[in-house]
Design a protein around this motif. Structure first.
Motif, mmCIF file in Angstrom:
data_model
loop_
_atom_site.group_PDB
_atom_site.id
_atom_site.type_symbol
_atom_site.label_atom_id
_atom_site.label_comp_id
_atom_site.label_asym_id
_atom_site.label_seq_id
_atom_site.Cartn_x
_atom_site.Cartn_y
_atom_site.Cartn_z
ATOM 1 N N THR A 1 42.216 4.726 -16.807
ATOM 2 C CA THR A 1 41.180 4.922 -18.011
ATOM 3 C C THR A 1 39.857 4.023 -17.328
ATOM 4 O OG1 THR A 1 42.132 4.168 -19.195
ATOM 5 C CG2 THR A 1 40.052 4.338 -20.275
ATOM 6 N N GLU A 2 39.663 2.925 -16.405
ATOM 7 C CA GLU A 2 38.349 2.271 -15.796
ATOM 8 C C GLU A 2 38.360 3.060 -14.007
ATOM 9 O OE1 GLU A 2 36.160 -0.112 -15.093
ATOM 10 O OE2 GLU A 2 37.183 -0.599 -16.318
ATOM 11 N N ALA A 3 39.321 3.728 -13.841
ATOM 12 C CA ALA A 3 38.812 4.513 -12.085
ATOM 13 C C ALA A 3 38.490 6.029 -13.347
ATOM 14 C CB ALA A 3 39.793 4.555 -12.142
ATOM 15 N N ALA A 4 38.896 6.036 -13.670
ATOM 16 C CA ALA A 4 38.033 7.449 -14.458
ATOM 17 C C ALA A 4 36.562 7.351 -15.076
ATOM 18 C CB ALA A 4 39.007 8.274 -15.735
ATOM 19 N N ALA A 5 36.475 5.964 -16.312
ATOM 20 C CA ALA A 5 35.390 5.920 -16.691
ATOM 21 C C ALA A 5 34.151 5.520 -15.150
ATOM 22 C CB ALA A 5 35.740 4.644 -17.379
ATOM 23 N N GLY A 6 34.857 4.535 -13.915
ATOM 24 C CA GLY A 6 34.003 4.240 -12.864
ATOM 25 C C GLY A 6 33.644 5.203 -11.749
ATOM 26 N N ILE A 7 34.316 6.479 -11.697
ATOM 27 C CA ILE A 7 33.781 7.582 -11.222
ATOM 28 C C ILE A 7 32.511 8.356 -12.031
ATOM 29 C CG2 ILE A 7 34.752 9.441 -9.945
ATOM 30 C CD1 ILE A 7 37.243 7.770 -9.819
ATOM 31 N N GLY A 8 32.838 8.395 -13.316
ATOM 32 C CA GLY A 8 31.663 9.236 -14.092
ATOM 33 C C GLY A 8 30.623 8.669 -14.158
ATOM 34 N N VAL A 9 30.587 7.141 -14.411
ATOM 35 C CA VAL A 9 29.578 6.608 -14.463
ATOM 36 C C VAL A 9 28.749 5.857 -13.514
ATOM 37 C CG1 VAL A 9 28.488 4.507 -14.876
ATOM 38 C CG2 VAL A 9 29.824 4.818 -16.448
ATOM 39 N N SER A 10 29.560 6.387 -12.365
ATOM 40 C CA SER A 10 28.719 6.279 -10.806
ATOM 41 C C SER A 10 27.887 7.238 -11.068
ATOM 42 C CB SER A 10 30.394 5.943 -9.475
ATOM 43 O OG SER A 10 30.661 4.690 -9.650
ATOM 44 N N VAL A 11 28.616 8.804 -10.184
ATOM 45 C CA VAL A 11 28.147 10.137 -10.987
ATOM 46 C C VAL A 11 27.201 9.823 -11.055
ATOM 47 C CG1 VAL A 11 28.470 11.983 -10.817
ATOM 48 C CG2 VAL A 11 30.605 10.948 -9.297
ATOM 49 N N ILE A 12 27.431 9.494 -12.857
ATOM 50 C CA ILE A 12 25.649 9.674 -13.317
ATOM 51 C C ILE A 12 24.850 9.077 -12.721
ATOM 52 C CG2 ILE A 12 25.006 9.346 -15.382
ATOM 53 C CD1 ILE A 12 27.443 10.437 -16.488
ATOM 54 N N MET A 13 24.838 8.070 -12.727
ATOM 55 C CA MET A 13 24.088 7.128 -12.057
ATOM 56 C C MET A 13 23.606 7.609 -10.469
ATOM 57 S SD MET A 13 24.592 2.800 -12.403
ATOM 58 C CE MET A 13 26.134 2.446 -12.135
ATOM 59 N N PHE A 14 24.375 7.760 -9.873
ATOM 60 C CA PHE A 14 23.812 7.970 -8.997
ATOM 61 C C PHE A 14 22.412 9.291 -9.056
ATOM 62 C CE2 PHE A 14 24.451 11.243 -4.865
ATOM 63 C CZ PHE A 14 24.014 10.888 -4.008
ATOM 64 N N ALA A 15 23.420 10.540 -9.414
ATOM 65 C CA ALA A 15 22.477 11.318 -10.160
ATOM 66 C C ALA A 15 20.936 11.593 -10.606
ATOM 67 C CB ALA A 15 23.104 12.589 -11.053
ATOM 68 N N SER B 1 34.296 -0.992 -9.371
ATOM 69 C CA SER B 1 34.919 -0.429 -11.120
ATOM 70 C C SER B 1 36.235 -0.008 -9.830
ATOM 71 C CB SER B 1 34.294 0.794 -11.272
ATOM 72 O OG SER B 1 35.187 1.704 -12.213
ATOM 73 N N LEU B 2 36.006 0.401 -9.046
ATOM 74 C CA LEU B 2 38.119 0.093 -8.222
ATOM 75 C C LEU B 2 38.061 -1.056 -7.873
ATOM 76 C CD1 LEU B 2 39.174 2.127 -6.449
ATOM 77 C CD2 LEU B 2 38.334 1.638 -4.086
ATOM 78 N N THR B 3 37.548 -1.472 -7.828
ATOM 79 C CA THR B 3 37.821 -3.137 -8.047
ATOM 80 C C THR B 3 39.660 -3.402 -9.262
ATOM 81 O OG1 THR B 3 37.452 -4.263 -5.715
ATOM 82 C CG2 THR B 3 38.563 -5.584 -7.278
ATOM 83 N N MET B 4 38.190 -3.330 -10.197
ATOM 84 C CA MET B 4 38.973 -3.787 -11.189
ATOM 85 C C MET B 4 40.455 -3.474 -11.586
ATOM 86 S SD MET B 4 37.852 -5.559 -13.638
ATOM 87 C CE MET B 4 39.501 -5.857 -14.951
ATOM 88 N N ALA B 5 39.938 -1.812 -11.254
ATOM 89 C CA ALA B 5 40.649 -0.305 -11.599
ATOM 90 C C ALA B 5 42.516 -0.907 -10.731
ATOM 91 C CB ALA B 5 40.639 0.362 -11.149
ATOM 92 N N ILE B 6 42.265 -1.675 -9.221
ATOM 93 C CA ILE B 6 43.662 -1.779 -8.561
ATOM 94 C C ILE B 6 43.593 -3.597 -9.840
ATOM 95 C CG2 ILE B 6 44.012 -3.419 -6.857
ATOM 96 C CD1 ILE B 6 41.774 -1.381 -4.984
#
Length: 79
Positions: free
Chosen positions: A55-69, A37-42
């Motif tokens: 948008t990609e950075a925010a969505a990637g962080i949100g989804v990654s946090v949910i998946m990590f939980a 997701s970070l690479t896609m944002a770059i």
């Protein structure tokens, strides 16, 4: 120079997307997805679309946090 950098990021994106499918450790897969997701944002930023990059950075962080939980609650390995 910019084309070479973009090609490098796109190659890394391809490797990351394929590797997520084959990683057995779920926590590692979540980390690789976050890097994807970070690479896609770059890449979006390099292509001149800062709104999509944010948008990609925010969505990637949100989804990654949910998946990590979820991974920490369920376990870390695919059976």
């Amino acid at each position: 120079m910019e084309d070479l950098l973009l090609f490098t990021f796109l190659t890394f994106l391809l490797v990351a997307s394929i590797s997520v499918c084959f990683i057995k450790q779920l926590l590692h897969a979540v980390i690789v997805f976050g890097v994807y997701s970070l690479t896609m944002a770059i890449i979006w930023q390099m292509l001149g679309a800062p709104d999509l990059a944010i948008t990609e950075a925010a969505a990637g962080i949100g989804v990654s946090v949910i998946m990590f939980a979820v991974v920490t609650k369920l376990g870390r390995k695919v059976q």
